[in-house]
Design a protein around this motif. Sequence first.
Motif, PDB file in Angstrom:
ATOM      1  N   LYS A 158       0.814  -1.204   0.000  1.00  0.00           N
ATOM      2  CA  LYS A 158       0.000   0.000   0.000  1.00  0.00           C
ATOM      3  C   LYS A 158       0.854   1.264   0.000  1.00  0.00           C
ATOM      4  CE  LYS A 158      -3.943  -2.175   2.327  1.00  0.00           C
ATOM      5  NZ  LYS A 158      -4.816  -2.152   3.527  1.00  0.00           N
ATOM      6  N   ASP A 159       2.103   1.162   0.502  1.00  0.00           N
ATOM      7  CA  ASP A 159       2.963   2.339   0.542  1.00  0.00           C
ATOM      8  C   ASP A 159       3.865   2.450  -0.688  1.00  0.00           C
ATOM      9  OD1 ASP A 159       4.569   0.185   1.074  1.00  0.00           O
ATOM     10  OD2 ASP A 159       5.628   1.100   2.762  1.00  0.00           O
ATOM     11  N   ALA A 160       3.569   1.679  -1.739  1.00  0.00           N
ATOM     12  CA  ALA A 160       4.352   1.783  -2.975  1.00  0.00           C
ATOM     13  C   ALA A 160       4.205   3.191  -3.546  1.00  0.00           C
ATOM     14  CB  ALA A 160       3.876   0.759  -3.995  1.00  0.00           C
ATOM     15  N   PRO A 161       5.295   3.777  -4.066  1.00  0.00           N
ATOM     16  CA  PRO A 161       5.208   5.145  -4.611  1.00  0.00           C
ATOM     17  C   PRO A 161       4.273   5.199  -5.816  1.00  0.00           C
ATOM     18  CG  PRO A 161       7.285   4.118  -5.244  1.00  0.00           C
ATOM     19  CD  PRO A 161       6.643   3.204  -4.247  1.00  0.00           C
ATOM     20  N   ILE A 162       3.536   6.307  -5.934  1.00  0.00           N
ATOM     21  CA  ILE A 162       2.637   6.464  -7.075  1.00  0.00           C
ATOM     22  C   ILE A 162       3.440   6.514  -8.373  1.00  0.00           C
ATOM     23  CG2 ILE A 162       0.882   7.896  -8.157  1.00  0.00           C
ATOM     24  CD1 ILE A 162      -0.050   6.446  -5.674  1.00  0.00           C
ATOM     25  N   SER A 163       4.479   7.352  -8.381  1.00  0.00           N
ATOM     26  CA  SER A 163       5.373   7.424  -9.529  1.00  0.00           C
ATOM     27  C   SER A 163       6.634   6.626  -9.220  1.00  0.00           C
ATOM     28  CB  SER A 163       5.748   8.878  -9.829  1.00  0.00           C
ATOM     29  OG  SER A 163       6.694   8.925 -10.892  1.00  0.00           O
ATOM     30  N   CYS A 164       6.972   5.694 -10.127  1.00  0.00           N
ATOM     31  CA  CYS A 164       8.113   4.813  -9.917  1.00  0.00           C
ATOM     32  C   CYS A 164       9.333   5.218 -10.735  1.00  0.00           C
ATOM     33  CB  CYS A 164       7.731   3.374 -10.260  1.00  0.00           C
ATOM     34  SG  CYS A 164       6.275   2.776  -9.391  1.00  0.00           S
TER      35      CYS A 164
END
Length: 220
Positions: A66-72
């Motif tokens: 859930k805490d994955a960055p929106i922009s990778c």
Amino acid sequence: MTVVYPQHQPTFFVELMPHVAQMAITAAPMFENPSHLTVLSPTSLYFKQTAGSEHIIVDLPGELTKDAPISCVRVCQFDKPTQTLTARLKADRSDRPARVVPLSATDLSSSGNVWCNACKSPLIKQMVKFLDLPSERWQEMLDYWHCHKPGHNHGHEHEHGYSDPVPKTQLVPRSLLVLVGLSYITALASDINCTIKENIVQCSICNAVLGTFRCRSTVY
């Protein structure tokens, strides 16, 4: 100067590595960092090579945290010589199924032996130690344990001028030590009541097929 890129899209390879909770992403050919690599959902990414190119939806083999960055884009690494883009994102562990272990060193140590399924005769000649092999996917951990993977010889051989024919990533038993995998055991042929014919291991009592014979006198 305007740089014109080929119109074809890169090919994506995405690997889920559950034991280290990582999602490894590789894309090629690439010519620079992408303009967009965005988390669209826990199981998909939105990709655009340039602002004017068509987008791609990349389906993932698992779920991101859930805490994955929106922009990778910032976590991407671009290797210009190979025209390859790589990135690693955190994978969610919560949906992993419970681990069922058909065989374990603890169970075999308690029973004290292994028996032929056909004639029920004991297969281990004498008292041995049972030891669990690591996870079947243990090699995916090598990137975290080593700066380079075993078997990479830096272009040289051992001090004595020979090379080991057994790969460094292959685990082999020794005398009086039986290695236990999830669904098999591996031991030295000298510790097993068996006969070997054309690399086929058979029970010495009833000739039932037990497994295969491999290098260094090892039975699987």
